[in-house]
Design a protein around this motif. Structure first.
Motif, short mmCIF file in Angstrom:
data_model
loop_
_atom_site.label_atom_id
_atom_site.label_comp_id
_atom_site.label_asym_id
_atom_site.label_seq_id
_atom_site.Cartn_x
_atom_site.Cartn_y
_atom_site.Cartn_z
N PHE A 52 -9.73 -7.92 1.26
CA PHE A 52 -8.86 -8.83 2.00
C PHE A 52 -9.67 -9.96 2.62
CE2 PHE A 52 -6.50 -10.29 5.71
CZ PHE A 52 -5.23 -10.49 5.17
N GLY A 53 -10.81 -9.60 3.20
CA GLY A 53 -11.68 -10.61 3.81
C GLY A 53 -12.20 -11.62 2.78
N LEU A 54 -12.61 -11.13 1.62
CA LEU A 54 -13.08 -12.05 0.57
C LEU A 54 -11.95 -12.97 0.12
CD1 LEU A 54 -15.34 -9.84 -1.71
CD2 LEU A 54 -16.03 -11.84 -0.41
N ALA A 55 -10.77 -12.41 -0.07
CA ALA A 55 -9.64 -13.23 -0.52
C ALA A 55 -9.24 -14.24 0.55
CB ALA A 55 -8.46 -12.34 -0.90
N LEU A 56 -9.17 -13.79 1.81
CA LEU A 56 -8.78 -14.67 2.90
C LEU A 56 -9.78 -15.82 3.07
CD1 LEU A 56 -6.81 -15.17 5.27
CD2 LEU A 56 -8.34 -13.78 6.68
N SER A 57 -11.06 -15.52 2.93
CA SER A 57 -12.09 -16.55 3.11
C SER A 57 -12.18 -17.48 1.91
CB SER A 57 -13.44 -15.88 3.35
OG SER A 57 -13.89 -15.21 2.19
N GLY A 58 -11.53 -17.13 0.82
CA GLY A 58 -11.59 -17.96 -0.38
C GLY A 58 -12.77 -17.63 -1.28
N LEU A 92 -12.17 12.83 5.66
CA LEU A 92 -11.83 11.41 5.85
C LEU A 92 -12.70 10.48 5.01
CD1 LEU A 92 -11.38 11.35 9.71
CD2 LEU A 92 -9.60 11.37 7.96
N PHE A 93 -13.70 11.02 4.32
CA PHE A 93 -14.66 10.19 3.61
C PHE A 93 -13.97 9.23 2.62
CE2 PHE A 93 -17.62 9.37 0.11
CZ PHE A 93 -18.67 8.81 0.83
N LEU A 94 -13.21 9.75 1.68
CA LEU A 94 -12.57 8.89 0.68
C LEU A 94 -11.54 7.94 1.27
CD1 LEU A 94 -12.32 11.26 -2.42
CD2 LEU A 94 -13.89 9.36 -2.04
N PRO A 95 -10.66 8.39 2.18
CA PRO A 95 -9.74 7.43 2.78
C PRO A 95 -10.44 6.29 3.52
CG PRO A 95 -8.98 9.66 3.22
CD PRO A 95 -10.34 9.77 2.59
N VAL A 96 -11.52 6.60 4.23
CA VAL A 96 -12.24 5.56 4.97
C VAL A 96 -12.92 4.60 3.99
CG1 VAL A 96 -14.17 5.11 6.54
CG2 VAL A 96 -12.49 6.86 7.10
N ILE A 97 -13.47 5.12 2.90
CA ILE A 97 -14.07 4.27 1.87
C ILE A 97 -13.00 3.34 1.29
CG2 ILE A 97 -15.17 4.26 -0.41
CD1 ILE A 97 -17.02 5.11 1.89
N TYR A 98 -11.83 3.89 1.03
CA TYR A 98 -10.73 3.09 0.49
C TYR A 98 -10.32 1.99 1.47
CZ TYR A 98 -6.21 1.94 -1.57
OH TYR A 98 -5.15 1.28 -2.11
N VAL A 99 -10.16 2.35 2.74
CA VAL A 99 -9.78 1.36 3.75
C VAL A 99 -10.88 0.30 3.88
CG1 VAL A 99 -9.37 1.02 6.23
CG2 VAL A 99 -8.22 2.87 5.02
N GLY A 100 -12.13 0.72 3.83
CA GLY A 100 -13.24 -0.24 3.86
C GLY A 100 -13.17 -1.21 2.70
N GLY A 101 -12.87 -0.71 1.52
CA GLY A 101 -12.71 -1.58 0.36
C GLY A 101 -11.54 -2.54 0.52
N LEU A 102 -10.44 -2.05 1.09
CA LEU A 102 -9.29 -2.93 1.35
C LEU A 102 -9.66 -4.06 2.31
CD1 LEU A 102 -6.34 -0.38 1.75
CD2 LEU A 102 -6.61 -2.09 -0.05
N GLY A 125 -18.41 -7.69 -5.89
CA GLY A 125 -17.34 -7.53 -4.90
C GLY A 125 -16.29 -8.61 -5.01
N ALA A 126 -16.76 -9.84 -5.16
CA ALA A 126 -15.82 -10.96 -5.28
C ALA A 126 -15.02 -10.88 -6.57
CB ALA A 126 -16.58 -12.28 -5.21
N ALA A 127 -15.59 -10.32 -7.62
CA ALA A 127 -14.87 -10.20 -8.89
C ALA A 127 -13.65 -9.30 -8.73
CB ALA A 127 -15.79 -9.64 -9.98
N TYR A 128 -13.84 -8.16 -8.06
CA TYR A 128 -12.70 -7.26 -7.86
C TYR A 128 -11.64 -7.89 -6.97
CZ TYR A 128 -15.91 -3.90 -9.88
OH TYR A 128 -16.79 -3.26 -10.71
N ALA A 129 -12.08 -8.57 -5.93
CA ALA A 129 -11.13 -9.25 -5.05
C ALA A 129 -10.40 -10.35 -5.80
CB ALA A 129 -11.85 -9.83 -3.83
N SER A 130 -11.08 -10.99 -6.73
CA SER A 130 -10.48 -12.06 -7.52
C SER A 130 -9.33 -11.54 -8.38
CB SER A 130 -11.55 -12.72 -8.39
OG SER A 130 -11.07 -13.88 -9.00
N VAL A 131 -9.46 -10.33 -8.89
CA VAL A 131 -8.35 -9.72 -9.63
C VAL A 131 -7.16 -9.55 -8.70
CG1 VAL A 131 -7.56 -7.63 -10.83
CG2 VAL A 131 -9.84 -8.54 -11.29
N GLY A 132 -7.44 -9.19 -7.46
CA GLY A 132 -6.38 -8.98 -6.48
C GLY A 132 -5.59 -10.23 -6.14
N ILE A 133 -6.20 -11.41 -6.33
CA ILE A 133 -5.47 -12.65 -6.06
C ILE A 133 -4.90 -13.25 -7.33
CG2 ILE A 133 -6.73 -13.15 -3.94
CD1 ILE A 133 -8.32 -15.26 -5.51
N GLY A 134 -4.90 -12.44 -8.42
CA GLY A 134 -4.25 -12.88 -9.65
C GLY A 134 -5.14 -13.55 -10.67
#
Length: 156
Positions: free
Chosen positions: A23-29, A9-19, A109-118
């Motif tokens: 999501f939290g960074l994008a939602l918070s702005g 479960l290590f990699l799936p949990v890491i992936y979900v943690g990243g998601l 972290g915010a840089a990667y999330a920023s790509v996710g919001i376009g």
């Protein structure tokens, strides 16, 4: 620890943690560099609350986990404290990181999330982060090699 010793479960949990993190960074702005720059200019303190909230949740999680579990659930590694000395490299690296954060308005972290919001121009900053990390790693490995070669030399 090798990959074969980790939980499946290590990699799936890491992936979900990243998601969740992204999501939290994008939602918070906080994935928008202009919001971070407003914080750094003392105009918007939302980032302080986002970081504070994250620190509280993380602190509680680690306090509870280390009290009731003797090993990390996914890696089975013992909980240990990583002690890093407060040296010249910490000060210089922190100052360089701060300048980069202030100039660009992003942290990794915010840089990667920023790509996710376009925000695709942020890819230039991400490339710069990778290049900077590579240059620092190369310089450190070169310094280590030169130190090892001089210590291997016979004493006169």
């Amino acid at each position: 620890m090798s990959d074969s010793e980790r939980s499946p479960l290590f990699l799936p949990v890491i992936y979900v943690g990243g998601l969740v993190f992204g999501f939290g960074l994008a939602l918070s702005g906080m994935a928008k560099p202009e919001i971070v720059l407003d914080f750094l200019q003392f105009e918007d303190f939302g980032l302080l609350f986002v970081m504070g909230g994250a620190a509280v949740v993380t602190g509680i999680t680690f306090a509870v986990a280390t009290r009731y579990l003797d090993r990390a659930p996914l890696t089975a590694s013992a909980y240990t404290r990583r002690v890093k000395s407060f040296d010249r490299n910490v000060l210089i690296g922190g100052a360089i990181f701060g300048v980069g954060w202030g100039v660009s308005g992003i942290c990794p972290g915010a840089a990667y999330a920023s790509v996710g919001i376009g925000n695709y121009p942020i890819l230039w900053a991400i490339a710069g982060m990778f290049a900077g990390a590579y240059v620092q790693g190369y310089a450190r490995s070169s310094d280590t090699k030169s130190t090892e070669s001089t210590s291997d030399a016979p004493a006169n």
